[in-house]
Design an enzyme around this catalytic site. Structure first.
Site, PDB file in Angstrom:
ATOM      1  N   ALA A   1       3.576 -25.377  21.622  1.00  0.00           N
ATOM      2  CA  ALA A   1       2.708 -26.551  21.670  1.00  0.00           C
ATOM      3  C   ALA A   1       1.452 -26.207  20.871  1.00  0.00           C
ATOM      4  O   ALA A   1       1.114 -25.028  20.714  1.00  0.00           O
ATOM      5  CB  ALA A   1       2.344 -26.870  23.113  1.00  0.00           C
TER       6      ALA A   1
ATOM      7  N   GLU B   1       3.186 -18.186  27.063  1.00  0.00           N
ATOM      8  CA  GLU B   1       2.102 -18.967  27.688  1.00  0.00           C
ATOM      9  C   GLU B   1       1.239 -18.126  28.614  1.00  0.00           C
ATOM     10  O   GLU B   1       0.052 -18.383  28.779  1.00  0.00           O
ATOM     11  CB  GLU B   1       2.693 -20.152  28.482  1.00  0.00           C
ATOM     12  CG  GLU B   1       3.288 -21.254  27.622  1.00  0.00           C
ATOM     13  CD  GLU B   1       4.755 -21.045  27.282  1.00  0.00           C
ATOM     14  OE1 GLU B   1       5.275 -19.924  27.430  1.00  0.00           O
ATOM     15  OE2 GLU B   1       5.381 -22.035  26.862  1.00  0.00           O
TER      16      GLU B   1
ATOM     17  N   GLU C   1      11.290 -23.798  24.411  1.00  0.00           N
ATOM     18  CA  GLU C   1      11.721 -24.855  25.350  1.00  0.00           C
ATOM     19  C   GLU C   1      12.497 -25.959  24.626  1.00  0.00           C
ATOM     20  O   GLU C   1      13.429 -26.526  25.189  1.00  0.00           O
ATOM     21  CB  GLU C   1      10.498 -25.420  26.069  1.00  0.00           C
ATOM     22  CG  GLU C   1       9.874 -24.397  26.999  1.00  0.00           C
ATOM     23  CD  GLU C   1       8.553 -24.859  27.566  1.00  0.00           C
ATOM     24  OE1 GLU C   1       7.577 -24.984  26.784  1.00  0.00           O
ATOM     25  OE2 GLU C   1       8.485 -25.113  28.780  1.00  0.00           O
TER      26      GLU C   1
ATOM     27  N   GLY D   1       6.633 -23.949  23.568  1.00  0.00           N
ATOM     28  CA  GLY D   1       7.343 -25.233  23.477  1.00  0.00           C
ATOM     29  C   GLY D   1       8.497 -25.193  22.485  1.00  0.00           C
ATOM     30  O   GLY D   1       9.434 -25.983  22.587  1.00  0.00           O
TER      31      GLY D   1
HETATM   32  N1  COA Z   1      -0.695 -23.999  17.961  1.00  0.00           N
HETATM   33  C1  COA Z   1      -1.533 -24.298  16.959  1.00  0.00           C
HETATM   34  N2  COA Z   1      -1.567 -23.659  15.781  1.00  0.00           N
HETATM   35  C2  COA Z   1      -0.678 -22.663  15.622  1.00  0.00           C
HETATM   36  C3  COA Z   1       0.219 -22.282  16.614  1.00  0.00           C
HETATM   37  C4  COA Z   1       0.211 -23.008  17.833  1.00  0.00           C
HETATM   38  N3  COA Z   1       1.052 -22.759  18.818  1.00  0.00           N
HETATM   39  N4  COA Z   1       0.959 -21.237  16.165  1.00  0.00           N
HETATM   40  C5  COA Z   1       0.526 -20.981  14.909  1.00  0.00           C
HETATM   41  N5  COA Z   1      -0.483 -21.831  14.586  1.00  0.00           N
HETATM   42  C6  COA Z   1      -1.221 -21.908  13.337  1.00  0.00           C
HETATM   43  C7  COA Z   1      -2.258 -20.802  13.226  1.00  0.00           C
HETATM   44  O1  COA Z   1      -3.445 -21.143  13.910  1.00  0.00           O
HETATM   45  C8  COA Z   1      -2.434 -20.731  11.723  1.00  0.00           C
HETATM   46  O2  COA Z   1      -3.237 -21.825  11.330  1.00  0.00           O
HETATM   47  P1  COA Z   1      -4.437 -21.579  10.238  1.00  0.00           P
HETATM   48  O3  COA Z   1      -3.723 -21.093   9.000  1.00  0.00           O
HETATM   49  O4  COA Z   1      -5.044 -22.933  10.071  1.00  0.00           O
HETATM   50  O5  COA Z   1      -5.330 -20.547  10.825  1.00  0.00           O
HETATM   51  C9  COA Z   1      -1.024 -20.992  11.209  1.00  0.00           C
HETATM   52  O6  COA Z   1      -0.348 -21.670  12.242  1.00  0.00           O
HETATM   53  C10 COA Z   1      -0.265 -19.730  10.873  1.00  0.00           C
HETATM   54  O7  COA Z   1      -0.239 -18.910  12.039  1.00  0.00           O
HETATM   55  P2  COA Z   1      -0.699 -17.361  12.059  1.00  0.00           P
HETATM   56  O8  COA Z   1      -1.084 -17.006  13.461  1.00  0.00           O
HETATM   57  O9  COA Z   1      -1.705 -17.119  10.990  1.00  0.00           O
HETATM   58  O10 COA Z   1       0.676 -16.658  11.639  1.00  0.00           O
HETATM   59  P3  COA Z   1       1.136 -15.165  11.996  1.00  0.00           P
HETATM   60  O11 COA Z   1       2.345 -14.924  11.161  1.00  0.00           O
HETATM   61  O12 COA Z   1      -0.011 -14.221  11.862  1.00  0.00           O
HETATM   62  O13 COA Z   1       1.543 -15.199  13.544  1.00  0.00           O
HETATM   63  C11 COA Z   1       2.611 -16.116  15.518  1.00  0.00           C
HETATM   64  C12 COA Z   1       2.642 -15.972  13.974  1.00  0.00           C
HETATM   65  C13 COA Z   1       3.720 -17.076  15.906  1.00  0.00           C
HETATM   66  C14 COA Z   1       2.825 -14.726  16.154  1.00  0.00           C
HETATM   67  C15 COA Z   1       1.219 -16.663  15.923  1.00  0.00           C
HETATM   68  O14 COA Z   1       0.938 -17.797  15.146  1.00  0.00           O
HETATM   69  C16 COA Z   1       1.141 -17.062  17.373  1.00  0.00           C
HETATM   70  O15 COA Z   1       1.060 -16.224  18.243  1.00  0.00           O
HETATM   71  N6  COA Z   1       1.153 -18.394  17.654  1.00  0.00           N
HETATM   72  C17 COA Z   1       0.993 -18.906  19.004  1.00  0.00           C
HETATM   73  C18 COA Z   1       2.272 -18.743  19.792  1.00  0.00           C
HETATM   74  C19 COA Z   1       2.081 -19.254  21.198  1.00  0.00           C
HETATM   75  O16 COA Z   1       1.313 -18.742  21.983  1.00  0.00           O
HETATM   76  N7  COA Z   1       2.819 -20.313  21.530  1.00  0.00           N
HETATM   77  C20 COA Z   1       2.769 -20.925  22.830  1.00  0.00           C
HETATM   78  C21 COA Z   1       1.785 -22.019  22.831  1.00  0.00           C
HETATM   79  S1  COA Z   1       1.750 -22.832  24.432  1.00  0.00           S
END
Ligand code: COA
Length: 259
Positions: free
Chosen positions: A65, A133, A113, A110
């Site tokens: 999400a 989460e 999910e 999400g």
């Molecule tokens: N919500 C909003 N934005 C997200 C996102 C999310 N769940 N996951 C990734 N993004 C965005 C990042 O903020 C970034 O945006 P920006 O370029 O404007 O800063 C872009 O997507 C790229 O992500 P980034 O974190 O730079 O890539 P990465 O390769 O370094 O890491 C992940 C990848 C998936 C490990 C990392 O993005 C992450 O941990 N995301 C969240 C996962 C999460 O907690 N999901 C559950 C949410 S309830």
């Protein structure tokens, strides 16, 4: 109808739906969730026989999400957000046509999910699943606590949800989270193969099978058996059933009409 964050095309009677926010790793914001729901409403009424869901780009299926949106939730809006997500994913789980998740990278929160709500999951070698989460002070809110526990087992699901640790593709296969793992470049082809194979079956029985298997999720085993027998008998009254059994006896290929 045009959508920004969810796009779809139809090939060989199979719809390929792509979550389309690659610069945000296809994170599900509210607009994307609403578009996903609308796309499925459209697909319900057109003549596609199967649906594949995947993420745009090479890196992510869906990274969860949208955290910038959930950051603003409070007790009341959090409940509504969770219930809305559950409704949309329940709609996918109960969709009458088979839905395959083609998981092409991160399937976190999400995204995991969403994959869980699909009827089958095929992962590319670079797929990574997880319910992180807990690291945000949250729990999965789009059905993940229920579906993950049912699909793998409650003890393993508990561990993944409590630690937020990622699950790589091979591990996902080992624990039954995905149906198969394929090389990155073959994900869509293999998903299409599966979809086309199912699309060639009698659609009355396909619909009944989805409903019957899902009934095990909603009911006790006893109710599930009753539902299975009811749906089995409905198939027995279909033309597809007569055709399928007659074709076998007559040593020919069946011609199903979906009636
Ligand atoms: N919500 C909003 N934005 C997200 C996102 C999310 N769940 N996951 C990734 N993004 C965005 C990042 O903020 C970034 O945006 P920006 O370029 O404007 O800063 C872009 O997507 C790229 O992500 P980034 O974190 O730079 O890539 P990465 O390769 O370094 O890491 C992940 C990848 C998936 C490990 C990392 O993005 C992450 O941990 N995301 C969240 C996962 C999460 O907690 N999901 C559950 C949410 S309830």
């Amino acid at each position: 109808m045009d959508f920004d964050n969810v796009v779809f095309e139809v090939n060989d009677n199979v719809a390929i739906v792509r979550i389309n926010r690659p610069d945000k790793l296809n994170a599900l914001n509210i607009q994307t969730m609403n578009e996903l729901r609308q796309v499925f409403s459209l697909l319900k009424h057109n003549d596609v026989a199967a649906v594949i869901i995947t993420g745009m780009g090479q890196k992510a299926f869906v990274a969860g999400a949208d955290i910038t949106e959930i950051n603003r939730l409070d007790e009341e809006t959090g409940r509504l957000f969770s219930e809305r997500g559950q409704d949309i994913f329940n709609y996918i789980e109960n969709f009458e046509k088979p839905v395959i998740a083609a998981v092409n990278g991160y399937a976190f929160g999400g995204g995991c999910e969403l994959a869980l709500s699909c009827h089958m999951r095929i992962a590319s070698e670079n797929a990574k699943f997880g319910q992180p989460e807990i690291n945000l002070g949250l729990i999965p809110g789009f059905g993940g606590t229920q579906r993950l526990a049912r699909l793998i087992n409650p003890g393993r699901a508990m561990e993944y949800i409590l630690t937020g640790e990622p699950i790589d593709a091979q591990e996902a296969y080992r624990i039954g989270l995905v149906n198969k793992v394929v090389p990155n470049g073959e994900l869509l082809d293999k998903s299409m193969e599966l979809a086309v194979k199912i699309a060639s079956k009698g659609q009355v029985a396909v619909r009944a099978a989805i409903k019957a298997v899902n009934s095990m999720l909603d009911h006790s085993q006893k109710e599930g058996f009753e539902e299975e027998a009811k749906l089995f008998s409905e198939c027995c009254s279909s033309e597809d059933f007569k055709e399928g059994t007659s074709a076998f006896i007559e040593k020919r290929k069946p011609t199903f009409t979906g009636k």
